[in-house]
Motif scaffolding. Structure first.
Motif, PDB file in Angstrom:
ATOM      1  N   ARG A 148       4.499  12.443 -13.625  1.00 32.04           N
ATOM      2  CA  ARG A 148       5.194  13.628 -14.140  1.00 32.04           C
ATOM      3  C   ARG A 148       6.440  13.209 -14.921  1.00 32.04           C
ATOM      4  N   ASN A 149       6.219  12.236 -15.797  1.00 32.32           N
ATOM      5  CA  ASN A 149       7.217  11.698 -16.717  1.00 32.32           C
ATOM      6  C   ASN A 149       8.379  10.971 -16.045  1.00 32.32           C
ATOM      7  N   LYS A 150       8.213  10.578 -14.779  1.00 30.21           N
ATOM      8  CA  LYS A 150       9.217   9.795 -14.062  1.00 30.21           C
ATOM      9  C   LYS A 150       8.610   8.429 -13.753  1.00 30.21           C
ATOM     10  N   LYS A 151       9.335   7.364 -14.056  1.00 30.99           N
ATOM     11  CA  LYS A 151       8.834   6.010 -13.837  1.00 30.99           C
ATOM     12  C   LYS A 151       8.699   5.738 -12.337  1.00 30.99           C
ATOM     13  N   ILE A 152       7.526   5.169 -11.947  1.00 30.36           N
ATOM     14  CA  ILE A 152       7.305   4.831 -10.542  1.00 30.36           C
ATOM     15  C   ILE A 152       6.726   3.425 -10.436  1.00 30.36           C
ATOM     16  N   ASP A 153       6.968   2.809  -9.294  1.00 30.40           N
ATOM     17  CA  ASP A 153       6.458   1.459  -9.008  1.00 30.40           C
ATOM     18  C   ASP A 153       6.369   1.324  -7.491  1.00 30.40           C
ATOM     19  N   PHE A 154       5.157   1.476  -6.944  1.00 23.77           N
ATOM     20  CA  PHE A 154       4.955   1.402  -5.499  1.00 23.77           C
ATOM     21  C   PHE A 154       3.969   0.286  -5.181  1.00 23.77           C
ATOM     22  N   GLN A 155       4.218  -0.403  -4.063  1.00 25.01           N
ATOM     23  CA  GLN A 155       3.245  -1.385  -3.594  1.00 25.01           C
ATOM     24  C   GLN A 155       3.286  -1.459  -2.069  1.00 25.01           C
ATOM     25  N   GLN A 156       2.150  -1.858  -1.515  1.00 22.55           N
ATOM     26  CA  GLN A 156       2.002  -1.942  -0.070  1.00 22.55           C
ATOM     27  C   GLN A 156       0.949  -3.006   0.220  1.00 22.55           C
ATOM     28  N   VAL A 157       1.151  -3.785   1.282  1.00 21.70           N
ATOM     29  CA  VAL A 157       0.166  -4.778   1.697  1.00 21.70           C
ATOM     30  C   VAL A 157      -0.568  -4.243   2.927  1.00 21.70           C
ATOM     31  N   TYR A 158      -1.897  -4.294   2.874  1.00 27.12           N
ATOM     32  CA  TYR A 158      -2.758  -3.851   3.968  1.00 27.12           C
ATOM     33  C   TYR A 158      -3.515  -5.061   4.497  1.00 27.12           C
ATOM     34  N   SER A 159      -4.074  -4.968   5.695  1.00 26.73           N
ATOM     35  CA  SER A 159      -4.734  -6.120   6.319  1.00 26.73           C
ATOM     36  C   SER A 159      -6.028  -6.534   5.633  1.00 26.73           C
ATOM     37  N   ASN A 160      -6.720  -5.602   4.972  1.00 29.52           N
ATOM     38  CA  ASN A 160      -7.931  -5.940   4.213  1.00 29.52           C
ATOM     39  C   ASN A 160      -8.278  -4.780   3.274  1.00 29.52           C
ATOM     40  N   PRO A 161      -9.222  -4.998   2.342  1.00 28.98           N
ATOM     41  CA  PRO A 161      -9.551  -3.940   1.381  1.00 28.98           C
ATOM     42  C   PRO A 161     -10.063  -2.648   2.021  1.00 28.98           C
ATOM     43  N   CYS A 162     -10.789  -2.745   3.122  1.00 26.01           N
ATOM     44  CA  CYS A 162     -11.270  -1.547   3.801  1.00 26.01           C
ATOM     45  C   CYS A 162     -10.100  -0.698   4.300  1.00 26.01           C
ATOM     46  N   VAL A 163      -9.088  -1.334   4.834  1.00 27.53           N
ATOM     47  CA  VAL A 163      -7.919  -0.606   5.336  1.00 27.53           C
ATOM     48  C   VAL A 163      -7.175   0.062   4.172  1.00 27.53           C
ATOM     49  N   VAL A 164      -7.161  -0.582   3.010  1.00 29.42           N
ATOM     50  CA  VAL A 164      -6.559   0.050   1.819  1.00 29.42           C
ATOM     51  C   VAL A 164      -7.245   1.394   1.582  1.00 29.42           C
ATOM     52  N   ARG A 165      -8.568   1.387   1.531  1.00 29.92           N
ATOM     53  CA  ARG A 165      -9.305   2.629   1.273  1.00 29.92           C
ATOM     54  C   ARG A 165      -9.144   3.632   2.418  1.00 29.92           C
ATOM     55  N   ALA A 166      -9.025   3.151   3.651  1.00 32.94           N
ATOM     56  CA  ALA A 166      -8.840   4.051   4.787  1.00 32.94           C
ATOM     57  C   ALA A 166      -7.507   4.800   4.693  1.00 32.94           C
ATOM     58  N   PHE A 167      -6.491   4.153   4.147  1.00 32.37           N
ATOM     59  CA  PHE A 167      -5.175   4.779   4.048  1.00 32.37           C
ATOM     60  C   PHE A 167      -4.936   5.487   2.722  1.00 32.37           C
ATOM     61  N   THR A 168      -5.709   5.155   1.683  1.00 32.64           N
ATOM     62  CA  THR A 168      -5.445   5.737   0.372  1.00 32.64           C
ATOM     63  C   THR A 168      -6.587   6.594  -0.172  1.00 32.64           C
ATOM     64  N   GLY A 169      -7.669   6.728   0.576  1.00 30.02           N
ATOM     65  CA  GLY A 169      -8.760   7.592   0.145  1.00 30.02           C
ATOM     66  C   GLY A 169      -9.342   7.163  -1.189  1.00 30.02           C
ATOM     67  N   LYS A 170      -9.435   8.088  -2.115  1.00 25.89           N
ATOM     68  CA  LYS A 170     -10.033   7.842  -3.427  1.00 25.89           C
ATOM     69  C   LYS A 170      -9.078   7.172  -4.418  1.00 25.89           C
ATOM     70  N   VAL A 171      -7.814   7.078  -4.075  1.00 28.29           N
ATOM     71  CA  VAL A 171      -6.845   6.524  -5.021  1.00 28.29           C
ATOM     72  C   VAL A 171      -7.212   5.100  -5.431  1.00 28.29           C
ATOM     73  N   PHE A 172      -7.487   4.236  -4.469  1.00 31.78           N
ATOM     74  CA  PHE A 172      -7.845   2.860  -4.793  1.00 31.78           C
ATOM     75  C   PHE A 172      -9.348   2.617  -4.696  1.00 31.78           C
ATOM     76  N   ASP A 173     -10.133   3.661  -4.740  1.00 30.44           N
ATOM     77  CA  ASP A 173     -11.594   3.546  -4.747  1.00 30.44           C
ATOM     78  C   ASP A 173     -12.062   3.690  -6.194  1.00 30.44           C
ATOM     79  N   TYR A 174     -11.866   2.613  -6.932  1.00 35.54           N
ATOM     80  CA  TYR A 174     -12.239   2.637  -8.350  1.00 35.54           C
ATOM     81  C   TYR A 174     -13.255   1.589  -8.666  1.00 35.54           C
TER      82      TYR A 174
END
Length: 131
Positions: free
Chosen positions: A105-131
């Protein structure tokens, strides 16, 4: 001299078109999305993957753009604030860094997070990182 005549002839032919385009109806959709994001996943044991996600309107190279944008809207693009989906994952140890950079929404963002494995990434982020 001939070039000058050709230039003036082109301008004379184009002049009637200028007022017609100047009063054309305004575009109803914005030319650029309000949110343009680059998402990346970097597993410790694996290869870097990235994609582009646009929101408002949804699009880009992300295969689940509509769902990802719908999930990011209530948390203002901060995927770290998403609730766990309840997916079951193995206890594999493959630290994976998820990164989301760009504008929300026209505001600069930069977020990062480390998860234990790729499955856990998808478990916590849903469709966001399911690309």
């Amino acid at each position: 001299m001939a070039r000058t005549r050709i230039l003036f002839a082109c301008l004379a032919l184009a002049a009637p078109l200028i007022p017609a385009t100047a009063h054309a109806a305004p575009l109803t959709a914005p030319l650029l999305p309000a949110s343009g994001l680059v998402l990346s996943l970097q597993p410790e044991m694996g290869t870097l993957s990235t994609t582009q996600l646009n929101c408002e309107p949804a699009g880009g190279l992300h295969k689940n753009a509509d769902q990802a944008c719908a999930q990011l809207a209530p948390v203002e693009g901060d995927f770290r604030r998403l609730e766990e989906t309840g997916a079951m994952c193995t206890m594999e140890l493959n630290p994976t860094k998820a990164t989301l950079r760009g504008k929300w929404r026209n505001k600069k963002i930069d977020f990062q997070q480390v998860y234990s494995n790729p499955c856990v990434v998808r478990a916590f982020t849903g469709k966001v990182f399911d690309y």
